[in-house]
Design a protein around this motif. Structure first.
Motif, short mmCIF file in Angstrom:
data_model
loop_
_atom_site.label_atom_id
_atom_site.label_comp_id
_atom_site.label_asym_id
_atom_site.label_seq_id
_atom_site.Cartn_x
_atom_site.Cartn_y
_atom_site.Cartn_z
N ASP A 83 1.18 -1.25 -0.20
CA ASP A 83 -0.27 -0.20 -0.13
C ASP A 83 0.61 1.14 -0.20
O ASP A 83 0.55 2.62 0.26
CB ASP A 83 -0.93 -0.40 1.36
CG ASP A 83 -0.30 0.11 2.12
OD1 ASP A 83 1.39 -0.93 2.63
OD2 ASP A 83 -0.58 0.45 3.35
N ARG A 84 2.41 1.37 -0.61
CA ARG A 84 3.28 2.55 -0.36
C ARG A 84 3.39 1.99 -1.83
O ARG A 84 3.74 1.41 -2.56
CB ARG A 84 4.02 2.50 0.58
CG ARG A 84 3.41 1.80 2.50
CD ARG A 84 3.14 2.60 2.84
NE ARG A 84 3.10 2.33 4.20
CZ ARG A 84 2.06 3.59 5.25
NH1 ARG A 84 2.13 4.84 4.29
NH2 ARG A 84 2.25 3.29 6.00
N HIS A 110 1.29 6.63 0.56
CA HIS A 110 0.75 5.58 0.53
C HIS A 110 -0.01 5.85 -0.50
O HIS A 110 -0.02 6.95 -1.45
CB HIS A 110 0.08 6.33 1.47
CG HIS A 110 -1.16 5.23 2.30
ND1 HIS A 110 -2.01 4.62 1.25
CD2 HIS A 110 -1.39 3.83 3.20
CE1 HIS A 110 -2.65 3.77 2.43
NE2 HIS A 110 -1.93 3.42 2.66
N ALA A 111 -0.12 4.57 -1.27
CA ALA A 111 -1.37 4.62 -2.58
C ALA A 111 -2.36 5.73 -2.68
O ALA A 111 -2.85 5.70 -3.81
CB ALA A 111 -1.21 3.21 -2.78
N ASN A 112 -2.95 5.51 -1.08
CA ASN A 112 -4.22 6.50 -1.33
C ASN A 112 -4.64 7.70 -1.32
O ASN A 112 -4.81 8.06 -1.32
CB ASN A 112 -5.43 6.17 0.01
CG ASN A 112 -6.32 6.02 -0.19
OD1 ASN A 112 -7.95 6.09 -1.03
ND2 ASN A 112 -7.09 6.76 1.17
N VAL A 113 -2.88 8.48 -1.74
CA VAL A 113 -2.59 9.59 -1.07
C VAL A 113 -2.15 10.25 -2.27
O VAL A 113 -0.79 9.04 -2.91
CB VAL A 113 -1.81 9.63 0.09
CG1 VAL A 113 -1.87 12.01 -0.24
CG2 VAL A 113 -2.73 9.64 1.36
N SER A 114 -2.35 11.27 -2.43
CA SER A 114 -1.46 11.81 -3.89
C SER A 114 -0.83 13.37 -3.70
O SER A 114 -1.37 14.02 -2.46
CB SER A 114 -2.16 12.07 -5.26
OG SER A 114 -1.38 12.93 -6.25
N THR A 138 -4.44 15.01 -2.60
CA THR A 138 -5.46 14.39 -2.58
C THR A 138 -5.72 13.56 -1.76
O THR A 138 -4.47 12.44 -0.95
CB THR A 138 -5.61 14.48 -3.80
OG1 THR A 138 -5.09 13.34 -3.95
CG2 THR A 138 -5.92 15.21 -4.27
N GLN A 139 -6.47 13.01 -0.94
CA GLN A 139 -6.71 11.51 -0.04
C GLN A 139 -7.77 11.22 -0.50
O GLN A 139 -9.24 11.32 -0.70
CB GLN A 139 -6.98 11.60 1.31
CG GLN A 139 -6.58 10.73 1.67
CD GLN A 139 -6.30 10.88 3.60
OE1 GLN A 139 -6.35 12.16 4.09
NE2 GLN A 139 -6.36 9.84 4.20
N GLY A 140 -7.90 9.33 -0.92
CA GLY A 140 -8.96 8.77 -1.26
C GLY A 140 -9.80 8.43 0.38
O GLY A 140 -9.85 8.78 1.22
N CYS A 141 -10.54 7.48 0.13
CA CYS A 141 -11.61 6.80 1.15
C CYS A 141 -10.57 6.36 2.45
O CYS A 141 -9.44 5.78 1.70
CB CYS A 141 -12.83 6.32 0.55
SG CYS A 141 -13.22 6.57 -0.88
#
Length: 141
Positions: A83-84, A110-114, A138-141
Motif C-alpha cells: 500500500d506504499r 501511501h497509495a491512497n494519497v497523492s 488529495t486523499q481517497g476513502c
C-alpha cells in the motif's frame, strides 16, 4: 525532457538534460538519510514496521546540490508494503521558459494519497536550482 512518471528508489540517480546535445545537465536522487548519518532504523511503536528518512535532491553541472524535500517511508521486513509507493518525478522540463529545469514531484508515501509539488527555477534564490511554488494533495476513502 520527459512526461512519463519516473519512480525513484534510494541511491538511484536520474540524469536529465534540457538540451539533447548534452548527455546530462541535471541529476535527481533520493538518498537514505540513515545511511548518510550512519544510523540504524528507527522503530515505530506498533508491529515490526520501520520508518526511514530520505532526502530528495537535485544537482547540476555547476556544482549546486539542493535538497528539495525530506520525507519518511515506512518499511515492513525491509520491503516497501504493497500500500506504499516510492516518490517519483512526475514531469520534468522547462515550464517557465528560462532554459532551466523545472519539476513536478509526487512524494506521497501511501497509495491512497497523492502529493504533487511543482518546483520552478525562475523564482529560485542564489545558489539554489528550484523553488517550490505550488502543492496539490488529495486523499481517497
Amino acid at each position: 525532457m520527459f512526461s512519463e512518471q519516473q519512480y525513484l528508489t534510494p541511491n538511484k540517480v536520474l540524469n536529465l538534460s534540457l538540451n539533447s546535445a548534452i548527455d546530462s545537465d541535471y541529476q535527481i536522487a533520493i538518498e537514505d538519510k540513515q545511511n548518510l548519518e550512519n544510523k540504524e532504523f528507527s522503530f515505530e511503536r506498533q508491529s515490526n514496521t520501520k520508518t526511514r528518512k530520505y532526502i530528495f535532491s537535485v544537482s547540476d553541472n555547476s556544482s549546486i546540490n539542493q535538497n528539495l524535500q525530506e520525507f519518511k517511508h515506512h518499511y515492513s521486513n525491509n520491503e516497501l508494503p504493497s500500500d506504499r509507493k516510492p516518490p517519483s518525478v512526475f514531469w520534468a522540463g522547462d515550464l517557465d521558459r528560462d532554459g532551466k529545469l523545472d519539476l513536478l514531484i509526487e512524494s506521497a508515501s501511501h497509495a491512497n494519497v497523492s502529493s504533487l509539488t511543482l518546483f520552478l527555477s525562475s523564482p529560485a534564490k542564489e545558489n539554489k536550482l528550484l523553488e517550490p511554488v505550488a502543492q496539490f494533495v488529495t486523499q481517497g476513502c
